[in-house]
Design a protein around this motif. Structure first.
Motif, PDB file in Angstrom:
ATOM      1  N   GLN A 194       0.812  -1.223   0.000  1.00 46.65           N
ATOM      2  CA  GLN A 194       0.000   0.000   0.000  1.00 46.65           C
ATOM      3  C   GLN A 194       0.848   1.276   0.000  1.00 46.65           C
ATOM      4  OE1 GLN A 194      -3.392  -0.305  -0.484  1.00 46.65           O
ATOM      5  NE2 GLN A 194      -2.710  -2.420  -0.729  1.00 46.65           N
ATOM      6  N   LEU A 195       2.092   1.160  -0.428  1.00 44.90           N
ATOM      7  CA  LEU A 195       2.988   2.302  -0.576  1.00 44.90           C
ATOM      8  C   LEU A 195       3.767   2.148  -1.871  1.00 44.90           C
ATOM      9  CD1 LEU A 195       4.464   2.358   3.039  1.00 44.90           C
ATOM     10  CD2 LEU A 195       2.832   4.008   2.094  1.00 44.90           C
ATOM     11  N   LEU A 196       4.031   3.266  -2.531  1.00 44.26           N
ATOM     12  CA  LEU A 196       4.874   3.238  -3.727  1.00 44.26           C
ATOM     13  C   LEU A 196       6.260   3.739  -3.372  1.00 44.26           C
ATOM     14  CD1 LEU A 196       2.657   4.691  -6.600  1.00 44.26           C
ATOM     15  CD2 LEU A 196       3.064   2.311  -5.979  1.00 44.26           C
ATOM     16  N   SER A 197       7.236   2.883  -3.509  1.00 42.32           N
ATOM     17  CA  SER A 197       8.627   3.275  -3.307  1.00 42.32           C
ATOM     18  C   SER A 197       9.134   3.938  -4.583  1.00 42.32           C
ATOM     19  CB  SER A 197       9.479   2.044  -2.992  1.00 42.32           C
ATOM     20  OG  SER A 197       9.537   1.200  -4.134  1.00 42.32           O
ATOM     21  N   ALA A 198      10.281   4.558  -4.470  1.00 42.47           N
ATOM     22  CA  ALA A 198      10.898   5.158  -5.656  1.00 42.47           C
ATOM     23  C   ALA A 198      11.185   4.077  -6.698  1.00 42.47           C
ATOM     24  CB  ALA A 198      12.176   5.895  -5.273  1.00 42.47           C
ATOM     25  N   GLU A 199      11.586   2.908  -6.247  1.00 46.19           N
ATOM     26  CA  GLU A 199      11.873   1.802  -7.168  1.00 46.19           C
ATOM     27  C   GLU A 199      10.613   1.355  -7.901  1.00 46.19           C
ATOM     28  OE1 GLU A 199      12.831   1.723  -3.836  1.00 46.19           O
ATOM     29  OE2 GLU A 199      14.889   2.336  -4.255  1.00 46.19           O
ATOM     30  N   GLU A 200       9.497   1.249  -7.170  1.00 47.34           N
ATOM     31  CA  GLU A 200       8.239   0.859  -7.809  1.00 47.34           C
ATOM     32  C   GLU A 200       7.779   1.929  -8.794  1.00 47.34           C
ATOM     33  OE1 GLU A 200       5.899  -1.895  -4.597  1.00 47.34           O
ATOM     34  OE2 GLU A 200       6.179   0.223  -4.080  1.00 47.34           O
ATOM     35  N   LEU A 201       7.937   3.188  -8.408  1.00 41.80           N
ATOM     36  CA  LEU A 201       7.564   4.278  -9.301  1.00 41.80           C
ATOM     37  C   LEU A 201       8.420   4.244 -10.561  1.00 41.80           C
ATOM     38  CD1 LEU A 201       5.879   6.790  -9.873  1.00 41.80           C
ATOM     39  CD2 LEU A 201       7.593   8.115  -8.625  1.00 41.80           C
ATOM     40  N   GLN A 202       9.723   4.047 -10.405  1.00 39.32           N
ATOM     41  CA  GLN A 202      10.606   3.990 -11.574  1.00 39.32           C
ATOM     42  C   GLN A 202      10.232   2.839 -12.489  1.00 39.32           C
ATOM     43  OE1 GLN A 202      13.029   6.383 -12.424  1.00 39.32           O
ATOM     44  NE2 GLN A 202      12.683   5.297 -14.330  1.00 39.32           N
ATOM     45  N   ALA A 203       9.910   1.683 -11.913  1.00 39.61           N
ATOM     46  CA  ALA A 203       9.507   0.529 -12.722  1.00 39.61           C
ATOM     47  C   ALA A 203       8.224   0.834 -13.487  1.00 39.61           C
ATOM     48  CB  ALA A 203       9.324  -0.698 -11.837  1.00 39.61           C
ATOM     49  N   ALA A 204       7.301   1.545 -12.856  1.00 40.11           N
ATOM     50  CA  ALA A 204       6.044   1.892 -13.516  1.00 40.11           C
ATOM     51  C   ALA A 204       6.250   2.926 -14.614  1.00 40.11           C
ATOM     52  CB  ALA A 204       5.036   2.414 -12.492  1.00 40.11           C
ATOM     53  N   ILE A 205       7.153   3.865 -14.375  1.00 39.14           N
ATOM     54  CA  ILE A 205       7.441   4.907 -15.363  1.00 39.14           C
ATOM     55  C   ILE A 205       8.120   4.314 -16.584  1.00 39.14           C
ATOM     56  CG2 ILE A 205       8.808   6.978 -15.837  1.00 39.14           C
ATOM     57  CD1 ILE A 205       8.558   7.605 -12.827  1.00 39.14           C
ATOM     58  N   GLY A 206       9.059   3.421 -16.350  1.00 46.79           N
ATOM     59  CA  GLY A 206       9.806   2.828 -17.453  1.00 46.79           C
ATOM     60  C   GLY A 206      10.962   3.712 -17.876  1.00 46.79           C
ATOM     61  N   PRO A 207      11.605   3.359 -18.977  1.00 40.12           N
ATOM     62  CA  PRO A 207      12.772   4.112 -19.452  1.00 40.12           C
ATOM     63  C   PRO A 207      12.419   5.574 -19.734  1.00 40.12           C
ATOM     64  CG  PRO A 207      12.518   2.071 -20.667  1.00 40.12           C
ATOM     65  CD  PRO A 207      11.284   2.239 -19.840  1.00 40.12           C
ATOM     66  N   GLN A 208      13.322   6.452 -19.365  1.00 37.02           N
ATOM     67  CA  GLN A 208      13.127   7.890 -19.545  1.00 37.02           C
ATOM     68  C   GLN A 208      14.371   8.489 -20.186  1.00 37.02           C
ATOM     69  OE1 GLN A 208      10.183   9.830 -18.375  1.00 37.02           O
ATOM     70  NE2 GLN A 208       9.595   7.713 -18.732  1.00 37.02           N
ATOM     71  N   PRO A 209      14.243   9.673 -20.780  1.00 36.99           N
ATOM     72  CA  PRO A 209      15.414  10.360 -21.325  1.00 36.99           C
ATOM     73  C   PRO A 209      16.447  10.608 -20.229  1.00 36.99           C
ATOM     74  CG  PRO A 209      13.387  11.453 -22.000  1.00 36.99           C
ATOM     75  CD  PRO A 209      13.002  10.416 -20.993  1.00 36.99           C
ATOM     76  N   ALA A 210      17.688  10.722 -20.626  1.00 39.61           N
ATOM     77  CA  ALA A 210      18.786  10.893 -19.673  1.00 39.61           C
ATOM     78  C   ALA A 210      18.609  12.124 -18.790  1.00 39.61           C
ATOM     79  CB  ALA A 210      20.110  10.972 -20.419  1.00 39.61           C
ATOM     80  N   ASP A 211      17.998  13.181 -19.315  1.00 41.44           N
ATOM     81  CA  ASP A 211      17.851  14.411 -18.535  1.00 41.44           C
ATOM     82  C   ASP A 211      16.560  14.462 -17.729  1.00 41.44           C
ATOM     83  OD1 ASP A 211      16.206  14.646 -20.743  1.00 41.44           O
ATOM     84  OD2 ASP A 211      16.670  16.761 -21.084  1.00 41.44           O
ATOM     85  N   ALA A 212      15.768  13.405 -17.760  1.00 45.66           N
ATOM     86  CA  ALA A 212      14.512  13.368 -17.001  1.00 45.66           C
ATOM     87  C   ALA A 212      14.822  13.208 -15.512  1.00 45.66           C
ATOM     88  CB  ALA A 212      13.641  12.225 -17.484  1.00 45.66           C
ATOM     89  N   PRO A 213      13.976  13.775 -14.662  1.00 48.71           N
ATOM     90  CA  PRO A 213      14.187  13.612 -13.231  1.00 48.71           C
ATOM     91  C   PRO A 213      14.067  12.139 -12.819  1.00 48.71           C
ATOM     92  CG  PRO A 213      12.376  15.143 -13.676  1.00 48.71           C
ATOM     93  CD  PRO A 213      12.815  14.579 -14.980  1.00 48.71           C
ATOM     94  N   THR A 214      14.788  11.759 -11.800  1.00 45.86           N
ATOM     95  CA  THR A 214      14.696  10.402 -11.270  1.00 45.86           C
ATOM     96  C   THR A 214      13.390  10.251 -10.493  1.00 45.86           C
ATOM     97  OG1 THR A 214      15.769  10.983  -9.196  1.00 45.86           O
ATOM     98  CG2 THR A 214      17.220  10.302 -11.028  1.00 45.86           C
ATOM     99  N   ALA A 215      13.028   9.027 -10.192  1.00 48.95           N
ATOM    100  CA  ALA A 215      11.811   8.791  -9.411  1.00 48.95           C
ATOM    101  C   ALA A 215      11.862   9.500  -8.055  1.00 48.95           C
ATOM    102  CB  ALA A 215      11.561   7.297  -9.257  1.00 48.95           C
TER     103      ALA A 215
END
Length: 146
Positions: free
Chosen positions: A71-92
């Motif tokens: 019932q919580l979203l970690s930064a890792e879970e958020l990053q996995a949901a977001i998927g690959p991003q451009p190099a200059d995109a903010p991190t999760a």
């Protein structure tokens, strides 16, 4: 069925691929339009050409991203949901700073819903309670600050 697309659209609104960032203006605009169209069509569950608040803010978003079901979203879970991003995109973790109200490094359902409601209201430029494609497209790549 695993749906990662809604979380990306709802929470982040970041849509340009790395190649589109370096492309000529017409190519970048075409990539942005294609990206927005794909996401819009995915979210428009009833196919009426307008995203309702319900379509934009469905329970599926949190459930899909919360892989360990705590019932919580970690930064890792958020990053996995977001998927690959451009190099200059903010991190999760950078994306979570503005919406993690209790500063615990995770998003709970209320924090995510607040973020989605804020973004929906910002995108709904004519305040009619629905997002048409042009409103959705105008928000692709734009960040909303609380």
């Amino acid at each position: 069925m695993t749906c990662r697309l809604p979380l990306t659209v709802l929470l982040l609104g970041v849509g340009l691929s790395g190649s589109a960032l370096c492309a000529p203006l017409d190519t970048a605009n075409a990539a942005r339009d294609d990206f927005a169209r794909t996401r819009f069509e995915f979210l428009d569950a009833n196919r009426d050409g307008v995203l309702s608040k319900y379509e934009y803010d469905s329970d599926v978003v949190f459930e899909t991203a919360d892989r360990n079901r705590d019932q919580l979203l970690s930064a890792e879970e958020l990053q996995a949901a977001i998927g690959p991003q451009p190099a200059d995109a903010p991190t999760a973790p950078e994306r979570m700073i503005a919406v993690d109200l209790d500063r615990d490094g995770q998003l709970d359902d209320a924090e995510l819903r607040r973020t989605l409601e804020m973004r929906f209201s910002w995108l709904d430029r004519n305040a009619d309670g629905g997002l048409d494609f042009d409103e959705m497209k105008a928000g692709v790549g734009a960040r909303v600050r609380p």
